[in-house]
Scaffold this active site. Structure first.
Site, short mmCIF file in Angstrom:
data_model
loop_
_atom_site.label_atom_id
_atom_site.label_comp_id
_atom_site.label_asym_id
_atom_site.label_seq_id
_atom_site.Cartn_x
_atom_site.Cartn_y
_atom_site.Cartn_z
N ASP A 459 0.82 -1.20 0.00
CA ASP A 459 0.00 0.00 0.00
C ASP A 459 0.86 1.26 0.00
OD1 ASP A 459 -2.39 1.39 -0.03
OD2 ASP A 459 -3.24 0.31 1.68
N ASP A 525 -10.65 1.92 -3.28
CA ASP A 525 -10.99 1.53 -1.91
C ASP A 525 -12.49 1.38 -1.72
OD1 ASP A 525 -8.51 1.20 -0.81
OD2 ASP A 525 -8.40 3.19 0.09
#
Length: 723
Positions: A459, A525
């Site tokens: 990430d 997301d």
């Protein structure tokens, strides 16, 4: 000026260049393959306009003022204040066939084998090496390397890869977006001047153009001639389409891309060099789908492309967030295995001090207060159930509240006396510092060695602001990006069996530079299926479905608060690399039954979904969306028809299914393993009540199929097989 021509061709596309006795080669034609090129050079030269150049000079691979080009220069920089206005002398032009079979390599016919062109040239104080590759799919890849040969330091301002545009390219389309709303299309007329998209976020960005496309006005997914450019770089970048009143020599305008460097960021001492990222150019006369298919087929031809079936994933984030507990996660794994999940990924919250997002980043050791025996009990249990194991990390970031930050506050990518504006309670670790690089490598290497995960979710959760490399006082984005690439390369060399997923607060780092080193991107997301339908559709302009993660979330979206049916959530995830991000231990038996049926359907269809050509309908109704995947030989297809909202139409009417072979007959079936869609209608179309119906490809592609009147936020999956 005498010249010879060089031709690269594959899959129905051609690049024809003129190589003059002096100066760099210039493009005579980029577009449809030509049956013959006799006379092309003679009819391509422009006239001399009044009050212009007395003798127009063709615009080369690196457009320059020495050629009369007044637009963005292909190369700009200076030797300690001495301007660089290059007049290149070509040293060598080498053409090589590529070691690949171009037959069937892409849209538009068999074409040839592709080829590679390498040009070396010299000007005062600089050497140049330009590489152009025509891949078997018809995709063009371009990059330049410049070497300083002068005793004075040369500072790079910009170095762009450029291709010409014809006057027919009258409209431009690119993408923008934000967190959880990535890749929203926007289009406008390509008028005189410059359509410039520049990113200064230190990463690709949620608002990245992805592919800057110019085309014939009105082009769509299935029609129109288009020319697109993508810069394969995960740091700051630029894309532009430019048209000047004087034209571009033998063309009407240009399309360009490259890295965006900050002032003084790239400085070359004598003998040092800089290489641009690969810049990708794709042409098609069959709209955006044809352009994308060239990219997808090239990606799938790479030796590094994932070759094993893409496993069904369960990611723990929206199931437990930071609340890690062995018993809870064990029950989650048991439930996942029972319905057919193949990979179990432990997300954020497992490392030291990480109880929320304010602390712990940088301290890459397992938190023994939560995991007294390490992650082995959970991972061993997951593996005993027959599933693979994955682990989340965010190696480029550091929380001020971390042992790493307290021990090494000078390792931040920031000015020595202040930090940039905070975002998500975190800052960048300066990986261009060798000591910081080694620290991260050693900790990740230790984790991968001890726990042997099959998958790492990598990430990167914030933009770079004031990215200053403190040891030199210079801008740090360029060298940080190279360091991230080097870190990924080194870890992959050490642990070749580990697959890596690129995530950047969702879809903030989706580009072909990161995909040289990773096996999947996280598109967004948000798992809200209505948002995802659009995000995945436009992500597909560049990335094929098997490289795009898409998960089934809970009934109420974590990011939008919207309630949606399980069937829509399942079908949206199906046309990607499918997974689940939901606490399924709380599911009702019927929900688990549906999830198991959906997983079985995904396993059945993934050979097609992950090898076929993406196609999209240019729907006349904005309340609907139709996307499909068609086998390269046309023998099988899957179409997802979604009703996004209510419509002014009482019924959908006949919907055309693109990409099918018109000379075949197809058996059409509804696939309702994820549950039937909700409808509002007195009766369904007659064919809809049958288990299957046989229809010619010509009827389906040109006349269309009457579809039921779906309720809003419902979807229907059609499976077609040639009879």
């Amino acid at each position: 000026m005498t010249h010879r021509s060089v031709e690269l061709r594959a899959a129905g596309t051609a690049l024809v260049l003129a190589v003059p006795d002096t100066g760099l080669p210039h493009v005579l034609h980029w577009g449809a393959d030509l049956a013959g090129t006799a006379g092309l050079a003679a009819v391509s030269a422009p006239p001399a306009a009044n009050n212009g150049l007395d003798e127009p000079v063709p615009v080369s691979l690196l457009p320059a003022q020495a050629e009369g080009w007044r637009g963005h220069p292909g190369i700009s920089g200076h030797h300690e204040g001495r301007a660089t206005f290059p007049r290149w002398t070509v040293q060598e032009v080498v053409v090589d066939p590529l070691d690949q079979d171009g037959r069937g390599g892409g849209p538009g016919g068999d074409g040839g084998r592709g080829g590679a062109l390498t040009v070396t040239a010299r000007t005062a104080g600089l050497d140049l090496r330009s590489q152009i590759r025509m891949e078997a799919s018809g995709l063009l890849r371009v990059r330049h390397t410049v070497t300083n040969t002068d005793p004075a330091v040369w500072t790079l301002d910009s170095l762009l890869a450029t291709m010409p545009l014809p006057r027919e390219a009258g409209e431009v389309l690119d993408l923008t977006g934000r967190w959880c709303r990535e890749r929203a299309p926007q289009r406008q007329e390509l008028t005189m001047g410059t359509r410039l998209r520049a990113s200064r976020r230190g990463r690709t960005g949620h608002d990245a153009p992805l592919v800057l496309t110019a085309g014939a006005p009105g082009f769509g997914f299935g029609h129109g001639e288009v020319w697109g450019v993508h810069t394969g770089w995960s740091g700051d970048h630029v894309h532009l389409a430019e048209r000047l009143p004087e034209g571009a020599g033998q063309a009407d305008g240009v399309l360009a891309g490259g890295e965006l460097t900050h002032p003084g960021e790239v400085r070359l001492a004598q003998g040092e060099h800089y290489t641009t990222p690969w810049v990708y150019f794709s042409w098609s006369d069959r709209g955006l789908d044809g352009m994308s298919q060239r990219v997808h087929r090239w990606l799938r031809s790479r030796a590094s492309h994932p070759s094993s079936p893409r496993p069904v994933v369960l990611n723990t984030w929206e199931a437990v967030y930071f609340d890690h507990d062995l018993d809870t996660l064990t029950r989650l794994a048991d439930t996942a295995a029972a319905i057919g999940v193949e990979r179990f990924v432990l997300d954020d919250g497992w490392f030291r001090g990480r109880r929320d997002d304010t602390a712990g980043l940088g301290d890459w050791t397992v938190d023994t207060e939560v995991w007294p025996d390490g992650l082995h009990p959970l991972f061993d249990h997951v593996r005993s159930l027959g599933m693979q194991v994955g682990l989340w990390v965010e190696p480029e970031m550091v929380n001020p509240d971390s042992d790493l930050a307290r021990a090494h506050p000078d390792w931040f990518l920031a000015a020595p006396d202040r930090l940039p504006p905070p975002s998500r309670h975190q800052h960048l670790l300066d990986l261009a510092r060798p000591e910081a690089f080694e620290y991260v490598f050693e900790h990740l290497d230790a984790l991968l060695t001890e726990y042997r995960p099959d998958h790492v979710k990598w990430d990167h959760n914030r933009d770079l602001l004031e990215p200053l490399h403190a040891p030199t006082g210079g801008a740090g984005t360029h060298h940080h990006t190279l360091a991230v690439y080097a870190l990924l390369d080194r870890l992959r060399a050490r642990h070749p069996r580990v697959e890596i997923e690129s995530c950047s607060s969702g879809g903030g780092r989706v580009d072909l530079g990161i995909l040289e080193r990773t096996d999947r991107v996280w598109a967004s997301d948000t798992n809200d299926p209505l948002e995802r339908l659009a995000i995945q559709r436009w992500t597909g302009m560049l990335i094929p479905p098997e490289l795009v993660g898409g998960h089934v979330g809970g009934p109420r979206s974590h990011t939008t608060g919207r309630l949606t049916d399980l069937s829509l959530r399942c079908l949206t995830s199906l046309v990607a690399h499918a997974g689940i991000e939901w606490d399924i231990t709380g599911c009702a038996p019927r929900e688990l039954e549906v999830l198991a049926g959906w997983i079985g359907l995904y396993r059945e269809l993934r050979p097609l979904l992950h090898s076929g050509d993406l196609v999209h309908a240019d729907a006349p109704d904005p309340a609907e969306q139709l996307d499909g995947v068609v086998a390269p030989d046309g023998s099988e297809a899957v179409f997802l028809y979604a009703r996004l909202a209510t419509s002014a139409r009482a019924t959908p009417g006949r919907v055309r299914l693109p990409g099918l072979r018109e000379d075949l007959t197809y058996r059409v079936r509804r696939r309702e393993e994820a549950g039937p869609p909700g409808t509002t209608q007195r009766s369904a179309p007659p064919w809809y009540g049958r288990e299957k119906v046989e229809v010619s490809g010509a009827v389906l592609a040109r006349s269309g199929l009457q579809l039921p009147n779906l309720d809003p936020a419902q979807a229907l999956l059609l499976h077609l097989t040639a009879v």
